[in-house]
Design an enzyme around this catalytic site. Structure first.
Site, PDB file in Angstrom:
ATOM      1  N   HIS A 191      89.206 -33.158 -10.575  1.00 27.80           N
ATOM      2  CA  HIS A 191      89.388 -33.678  -9.224  1.00 27.80           C
ATOM      3  C   HIS A 191      90.741 -34.352  -9.073  1.00 27.80           C
ATOM      4  O   HIS A 191      91.420 -34.206  -8.054  1.00 27.80           O
ATOM      5  CB  HIS A 191      88.279 -34.678  -8.891  1.00 27.80           C
ATOM      6  N   CYS A 490      94.008 -16.899  -6.237  1.00 31.77           N
ATOM      7  CA  CYS A 490      93.722 -18.046  -5.369  1.00 31.77           C
ATOM      8  C   CYS A 490      93.312 -19.276  -6.158  1.00 31.77           C
ATOM      9  O   CYS A 490      92.911 -20.285  -5.580  1.00 31.77           O
ATOM     10  CB  CYS A 490      92.641 -17.701  -4.351  1.00 31.77           C
TER      11      CYS A 490
END
Length: 559
Positions: A191, A490
């Site tokens: 994160h 991606c």
């Protein structure tokens, strides 16, 4: 205390930054906990009510922060809000209270229980342990009457140094005051790393010894090389940072489209999570969206939205990219693992990262996929935007074929994610039944190297520069050329300017990333020929490990 002149870790966001270390501990004071004692509640129900109030306040705080940001920051804060309200966590606290345990200890024991569960699951679920510890500290702080722990606001521009950072710590950072992030734990897809990319803050993770740095120690952080120089020469450091900033300022004038020196066009696309992030991304020099993470729209939903509501949600993203030549790649629900969705995810899986997630959710619930595709088709018809649709976690040709048939029946362009090694190895056959593929390097790396992408000790394995991962990308790109069909990337690897040159040299035709990374990648591609891209691709494939791969590529690019 750290006595070495420098430390090193995994580079996440390129750039140079200089400033004093700002240490983050984030613990509630032992004195306040001791004063609180057992809380003096009349019975377990009263204690549980106090927990509910504290947990609700923490969840509301996450939700308020999520409303003020977008993209990855909003995503992780919303997930943390849901975790603070988790019924399982509440049930564990209630059980401990009924057994006669005090409230503070009940919260700690419940958190320990779920941390152990998440850690044992591995994969993306292991990162939830950091989030849960953050929630535990915040709830206890509310109970004992202390401010919620978190990142202090420095008076001067500083380098944030911590063992690890929770989403709530990183999502609201001010890049003018926090000029770099250094953590002892975490990997390139944690994160902290994802939010740092969105904010454009130089970041290095997995830095052994970082927590031994004293607050105020002068640090020069190199987010390109992954190095942290301790107490370097101040004047020289400031000069290096100024040169780096000047070079980055030049990037702001880059307006695309991306092409190599000899004219090879490379599509640069944006990763988005919702209508707001799509509208923001549309102002950057991108040619569309390469990854619309639809599951992030539904993290707080208890029930499945109907076709019309889904069409409204998707249309917001499509409308932002309705100009001629633009298109949007929509990923169907990648629910499961670290992104549980109440109306879709299977509960109680022993290893969700290898379980029923992504396309696999539709195997015993085909209506889930049908309703989503109907919503996408409705949004595409309403906006007129060229719309491609891809499925995550495809492992067999038959899965790809059945998905493609459903997508084509609705007048849309079908594709799949290449995240499972079997899909990469069978890419030539996959591309016979779909119109495009997009490589998700985060999961592809994790599954290829059999390494938890959140494990700090395995960060060297979960690096997208691993030659084995690059080999699978090369196989996929070769299949694309043979079939005359586009192959995109991606995953987070697309945001690395040097690695972007490697990917293009391997045959990748589009790169999708956080909008903040687009100009740096585009400007780098503009400086090299396709011949150089092929040269650096071959150098990376021939390397023994990520470190030597980076060094070999950088040597080629610097010539």
């Amino acid at each position: 205390m750290v006595t070495a002149e420098s430390l090193s870790g995994t580079p996440v966001v390129p750039g140079l930054a200089f400033g004093p270390a700002l240490r983050v501990s984030g613990e509630v004071s032992a004195e306040a906990i001791a004063r609180y004692g057992d809380g003096g509640f009349s019975d377990p129900d009263a204690a549980l009510a106090a927990f509910d109030d504290a947990a609700g306040t923490v969840a509301e705080g996450f939700a308020r922060k999520a409303d003020k940001v977008s993209g990855a920051s909003a995503e992780v804060l919303t997930a943390s809000a849901g975790l603070a309200r988790d019924k399982g966590l509440r049930g564990a606290v209630a059980k401990n209270l009924t057994a006669g345990t005090g409230l503070i200890e009940s919260v700690q024991l419940a958190a320990n229980q779920f941390v152990d569960v998440f850690t044992a699951m591995g994969g993306l679920m292991a990162e939830r342990a950091t989030d849960l510890r953050d929630i535990e500290r915040r709830v206890i702080a509310h109970l004992v009457g202390e401010p919620e722990p978190g990142v202090p606001t420095p008076e001067n521009a500083s380098v944030l140094v911590a063992e690890d950072l929770a989403p709530s710590d990183t999502a609201g950072l001010d890049p003018t005051l926090i000029v770099a992030l250094v953590t002892e734990r975490g990997g390139p897809t944690s994160h902290t790393a994802i939010i740092a990319r969105q904010l454009g803050i130089p970041c290095v993770v997995g830095v052994a010894g970082a927590t031994g740095l004293s607050g105020g120690t002068a640090l020069l952080v190199d987010g390109t090389l992954g190095s942290i120089e301790i107490d370097p020469d101040r004047a020289e450091s400031i000069a290096r940072v100024d040169r780096d900033r000047a070079a980055r300022a030049e990037l702001e004038s880059w307006s695309g489209p991306a092409k190599t020196l000899d004219g090879t066009h490379v599509k640069l696309l944006a990763n988005v999570a919702d209508g707001e992030s799509a509208r923001q991304a549309s102002g950057s020099p991108v040619e569309g969206v390469g990854l619309f993470r639809t599951e992030l729209c539904f993290l707080n939903r208890q029930d499945e939205p109907d076709r019309e509501e889904q069409a409204d949600i998707y249309a917001e993203v499509l409308e932002a990219f309705s100009r001629p030549g633009q298109y949007v790649v929509i990923r169907t629900l990648d629910a499961g693992s670290d992104k549980p969705i109440a109306f879709a995810t299977h509960e109680g899986e022993e290893n969700p990262a290898l379980g029923v997630r992504g396309l696999r959710l539709s195997f015993d619930n085909p209506a889930l996929l049908d309703h989503q595709l109907d919503g996408v088709a409705g949004a595409a018809q309403r906006t007129g935007t060229e719309t491609w649709v891809m499925a995550p976690m495809v492992a067999t040709v038959e899965e790809a074929k059945e998905f493609a048939e459903k997508v084509r029946a609705r007048g849309l362009k079908p594709g799949i994610m290449i995240e499972v090694p079997s899909a990469a190895l069978l890419a030539h056959r996959m591309l016979e039944v779909v119109d495009f593929v997009s490589i998700g390097t985060n999961d592809l790396t994790q599954y290829t190297m059999a390494a938890d992408r959140m494990a700090t000790d395995l960060a060297h394995l979960t690096d997208p520069w691993q030659p084995a991962v690059l080999q699978l990308i090369a196989i996929t790109a070769s299949a694309g050329r043979a079939n005359g069909k586009p192959v995109g990337v991606c995953g987070e690897a697309a945001a690395d300017p040097a690695l972007a040159c490697v990917l293009v040299g391997l045959g990748v035709t589009s790169l999708s990333m956080a909008p903040a990374a687009v100009r740096a990648v585009g400007a780098q591609l503009d400086k090299v020929s396709m011949t150089t891209c092929v040269e650096v691709a071959e150098a990376a494939l021939a390397a023994d490990d990520p470190l030597s791969a980076r060094a070999a590529v950088r040597a080629c690019l610097d010539r």
